[in-house]
Design an enzyme around this catalytic site. Structure first.
Site, PDB file in Angstrom:
ATOM      1  CB  VAL A 197      -0.981  -0.017   1.195  1.00 19.64           C
ATOM      2  CG1 VAL A 197      -1.810   1.248   1.230  1.00 19.64           C
ATOM      3  CG2 VAL A 197      -1.901  -1.227   1.099  1.00 19.64           C
ATOM      4  N   GLY A 198       2.048   1.165   0.613  1.00 20.28           N
ATOM      5  CA  GLY A 198       2.991   2.294   0.575  1.00 20.28           C
ATOM      6  C   GLY A 198       3.284   2.712  -0.862  1.00 20.28           C
ATOM      7  CD  GLU A 215       7.521   6.285  10.200  1.00 23.26           C
ATOM      8  OE1 GLU A 215       8.026   5.252  10.680  1.00 23.26           O
ATOM      9  OE2 GLU A 215       8.087   7.384  10.214  1.00 23.26           O
ATOM     10  CB  CYS A 249       5.995  -1.721  12.885  1.00 21.24           C
ATOM     11  SG  CYS A 249       6.220  -0.333  14.004  1.00 21.24           S
TER      12      CYS A 249
END
Ligand code: NAD
Length: 439
Positions: A197-198, A215, A249
């Site tokens: 998706v980044g 991020e 993360c």
């Protein structure tokens, strides 16, 4: 604005941009006022937000406060304490050919920022970037994750009651809503989530030349050196790995160590799991659940990648997966093929430090690299010879709780950084000013 008042994305952005143009968000008083209102929301509605986090992720109340609510409060307080000083114009030396002139930089707010948050720390990862965006004098469109629906609904209900609704809007929704938002022109897009998706976000941003902060995640290794105390290492690894049921993360994704150290570490890890979560982690108040069935099925599919040292049990109805350590995992096992993002800790054996450094450098640059070692030379080599978003010696995860450290990835783990004054750098334009008297 919330999804219960279906304002179209173009209208939301136009409305916020009109507010930005009035200059109302620029004065320090407006910025600090918004931060204080956000602070009030978190303190007055902490229990509601903790309940939403429990509904979404089975987060215990203490963990919800520590990693989401109090975390964000600390970020707000640090910013309130330092904002005036951070925003001060900074003089620059003037070269001789411009004798008599002065030069300095000022921070300009960018305009309207879009913050897109993921589901794993659905409150903190929405609000902490917003702290920076508001402190920098921007308007903000906040897009919470649809995969944490209780938290998304809570922020959509609460934020407009506390913040300036001409400058801040919450848009709830999933892929269609986010896609529609991404068609708009923003002045900055701050995305936290996965690299696939980044790339979609960066593509959309490119159309408008909008700067992005990405991020992202990845596999963060933890190197365990020879001669380290296995119980001390295990206690820290277990606390960092199984926080939020591994859905962090910067969680240590896997352990890299030599065979002898692995043999001593494995029983220590089993003891540390019992010490933190008891004999039945399913009943532990401080142990979370997997976000949804899709991730549950993906994770249970990885359990066969090695020998079970501890854990391995699971229950689909409650989306519970026990804190699990896998020994003797091959570098090409399925669990090593993707970011785990769940409560499974594989141990991969390597010959020595050189092999560990080679292993790390052969793969994508991680969001974090951890090492447990008593050797200053090993710490120096890891610092100099590897690249990662952050580096933690002796303690995983905690570097991101230091507001004076930049938090962000590099390469596949992302671009840009935030927290504290780094958020001001992210959400402002540093404008160069030259002034020379006419006579
Ligand atoms: P997610 O599925 O909640 O997605 C994040 C956001 O992207 C959501 O708001 C979602 O609506 C939006 N989105 C999803 N698909 C989209 C599409 N096709 N187009 C536009 N928008 C879309 O969260 P996730 O990606 O599963 O989050 C987990 C990942 O995030 C992990 O890789 C993790 O490491 C990473 N992560 C990174 C950080 C960090 O600070 N670097 C923090 C948390 C999580």
């Amino acid at each position: 604005m919330t999804s219960s008042t279906p304002e179209q994305p173009a209208a939301v952005v136009a409305r916020l941009r009109a507010t930005f143009r009035t200059g109302r968000t620029k004065p320090l008083e407006w910025r600090t006022g918004q931060l204080r209102r956000l602070r009030a929301m978190l303190t007055e509605h902490g229990p509601d937000l903790a309940a939403a986090l429990r509904a979404d992720l089975g987060k215990g109340e203490a963990e919800a406060y520590r990693t989401e609510i109090d975390f964000t409060l600390r970020e707000i307080d640090h910013t309130l304490d330092h904002l005036e000083e951070w925003l001060r114009p900074e003089p620059a030396p003037v070269p001789p050919h411009l004798d008599g002139a002065e030069a300095w930089t000022v921070y300009d707010p960018l305009g309207v920022a879009l913050v897109i948050a993921p589901w794993n720390y659905p409150l903190q990862l929405l609000l902490a970037p917003m702290v920076g965006a508001l402190a920098s004098g921007n308007c903000v469109v906040a897009k919470p994750s649809e995969l944490a629906p209780a938290t998304s609904a809570a922020v959509a209900r609460l934020l407009p009651r506390f913040l300036d609704t001409d400058a801040v809007a919450v848009v709830e929704g999933a892929v269609p809503e986010t896609t529609a938002l991404l068609e708009q022109r923003f002045d900055h897009i701050f995305y936290t989530g996965n690299g696939t998706v980044g790339r979609i976000v960066m593509n959309a941003a490119a159309k408008h030349l909008t700067p992005v902060t990405l991020e992202l995640g990845g596999k963060s290794p933890a190197f365990v050196d020879r001669g380290t105390d296995p119980d001390a290492v295990a206690a820290r690894l277990v606390a960092g790995k199984f926080l939020n049921a591994g859905q962090t993360c910067v969680a240590p994704d896997y352990v890299l160590t030599d065979p002898e150290t692995a043999a001593r570490l494995e029983p220590a890890l089993a003891r540390a799991v019992t010490a933190l979560y008891g004999d039945d982690p399913a009943a532990a108040p401080n142990y979370g659940r997997i976000i949804n069935e899709r991730h549950f099925d993906r994770l249970t599919g990885l359990l066969g990648s090695g020998r079970t040292v501890v854990g391995g049990t699971h229950d689909r109805d409650s989306k519970y997966i026990a804190p699990t350590v896998l020994g003797g995992v091959a570098p090409d096992a399925p669990v090593m093929g993707e970011e785990i993002f769940g409560p499974i800790l594989p141990i991969v054996e390597v010959a020595d430090l050189d092999a560990a450094i080679g292993f790390v450098n052969d793969r994508d640059k991680p969001l974090a690299l951890y090492a447990f070692t008593e050797s200053a030379e090993t710490r120096r080599r890891l610092t100099d010879e590897t690249s990662s978003g952050g580096l933690g010696f002796g303690l995983p995860v905690a570097h991101l709780t230091i507001s004076d450290l930049p938090f962000g990835g590099v390469g596949e783990s992302g671009m840009g950084r935030y927290h504290g004054r780094y958020s001001i750098e992210t959400f402002s334009h540093r404008k160069a000013v030259l002034s020379k008297p006419l006579v």
